[in-house]
Design an enzyme around this catalytic site. Structure first.
Site, PDB file in Angstrom:
ATOM      1  N   CYS A  56       0.835  -1.203   0.000  1.00 15.37           N
ATOM      2  CA  CYS A  56       0.000   0.000   0.000  1.00 15.37           C
ATOM      3  C   CYS A  56       0.873   1.257   0.000  1.00 15.37           C
ATOM      4  CB  CYS A  56      -0.876   0.036   1.242  1.00 15.37           C
ATOM      5  SG  CYS A  56      -2.150  -1.225   1.299  1.00 15.37           S
ATOM      6  N   GLU A  58       0.704   3.821   1.934  1.00 12.76           N
ATOM      7  CA  GLU A  58       1.120   4.266   3.265  1.00 12.76           C
ATOM      8  C   GLU A  58       2.405   3.563   3.698  1.00 12.76           C
ATOM      9  OE1 GLU A  58      -1.844   3.293   2.208  1.00 12.76           O
ATOM     10  OE2 GLU A  58      -3.444   3.886   3.562  1.00 12.76           O
ATOM     11  N   CYS A  89      -5.918   0.632   5.386  1.00 12.74           N
ATOM     12  CA  CYS A  89      -6.288  -0.766   5.658  1.00 12.74           C
ATOM     13  C   CYS A  89      -5.716  -1.190   7.018  1.00 12.74           C
ATOM     14  CB  CYS A  89      -5.772  -1.680   4.539  1.00 12.74           C
ATOM     15  SG  CYS A  89      -4.013  -2.080   4.665  1.00 12.74           S
ATOM     16  N   CYS A  92      -1.875  -1.427   7.277  1.00 12.03           N
ATOM     17  CA  CYS A  92      -1.223  -0.108   7.338  1.00 12.03           C
ATOM     18  C   CYS A  92      -1.459   0.551   8.693  1.00 12.03           C
ATOM     19  CB  CYS A  92      -1.700   0.782   6.206  1.00 12.03           C
ATOM     20  SG  CYS A  92      -1.015   0.255   4.618  1.00 12.03           S
TER      21      CYS A  92
HETATM   22  N1  THU Z   1      -4.494   0.551  -1.009  1.00 12.60           N
HETATM   23  C1  THU Z   1      -3.592   1.459  -0.528  1.00 12.60           C
HETATM   24  O1  THU Z   1      -2.531   1.682  -1.113  1.00 12.60           O
HETATM   25  N2  THU Z   1      -3.900   2.116   0.616  1.00 12.60           N
HETATM   26  C2  THU Z   1      -5.099   2.037   1.273  1.00 12.60           C
HETATM   27  O2  THU Z   1      -5.296   2.704   2.274  1.00 12.60           O
HETATM   28  C3  THU Z   1      -6.135   1.114   0.760  1.00 12.60           C
HETATM   29  C4  THU Z   1      -5.711   0.193  -0.318  1.00 12.60           C
HETATM   30  C5  THU Z   1      -4.216  -0.099  -2.301  1.00 12.60           C
HETATM   31  C6  THU Z   1      -3.819  -1.550  -2.254  1.00 12.60           C
HETATM   32  C7  THU Z   1      -4.221  -2.001  -3.645  1.00 12.60           C
HETATM   33  O3  THU Z   1      -3.175  -1.700  -4.547  1.00 12.60           O
HETATM   34  C8  THU Z   1      -5.406  -1.143  -4.000  1.00 12.60           C
HETATM   35  O4  THU Z   1      -5.369  -0.035  -3.107  1.00 12.60           O
HETATM   36  C9  THU Z   1      -6.744  -1.826  -3.877  1.00 12.60           C
HETATM   37  O5  THU Z   1      -6.865  -2.478  -2.669  1.00 12.60           O
END
Ligand code: THU
Length: 136
Positions: A56, A58, A89, A92
């Site tokens: 992610c 973050e 999520c 994170c």
């Molecule tokens: N994702 C993030 O980068 N940060 C978040 O807070 C929520 C989800 C990304 C992970 C994945 O690449 C995409 O969003 C869909 O889940």
């Protein structure tokens, strides 16, 4: 947090979102970490054909901050390509909580609405280093 820092974080997170590697979900996310030094570190989500390998935005921003030598994190901004602000999520939240319960988490979407929490509000009763001490 100073308005100036928050504005700079938003700019960095929006810019990082443009660089997201999200060919599978199409869900682009940018993040920015404000370190205690006052410096700001961007991150974006980096997806993988082996889906669980994805990281992610973050956690990538935290990795950039720590790799550059920051020891304390003041705030994390997350900026998703969504009409509403998106909160981090669970994984994170745990990653942010490593740097203390008072880290500020600011969430924005495509618009101007912002929601802000402390990481302890987003992840109460987090597992922490204290539990590793004096194991029974
Ligand atoms: N994702 C993030 O980068 N940060 C978040 O807070 C929520 C989800 C990304 C992970 C994945 O690449 C995409 O969003 C869909 O889940």
């Amino acid at each position: 947090m100073l308005q100036r820092d928050e504005d700079a974080m938003l700019e960095a997170a929006r810019q990082a979102r443009e660089n997201a590697w999200a060919p599978y979900s199409g869900f682009r996310v940018g993040a920015a970490v404000l370190g205690a030094s006052g410096r700001i570190y961007p991150g974006c989500n980096v997806e993988n054909a082996s889906y669980p390998v994805t990281t992610c935005a973050e956690r990538n921003a935290i990795g950039a901050a720590i790799s550059a030598g920051e020891r304390r994190i003041v705030a994390v901004m997350v900026c998703a390509d969504h009409k509403d602000p998106v909160t981090p999520c669970g994984m994170c939240r745990q990653a942010i909580a490593e740097f203390g319960p008072d880290v500020r988490v600011v969430c924005v979407g495509r618009g101007d609405d912002r929601v802000e929490y402390s990481v302890s509000e987003l992840l109460p009763f987090a597992f922490g280093a204290d539990k590793l001490e004096g194991r029974a």
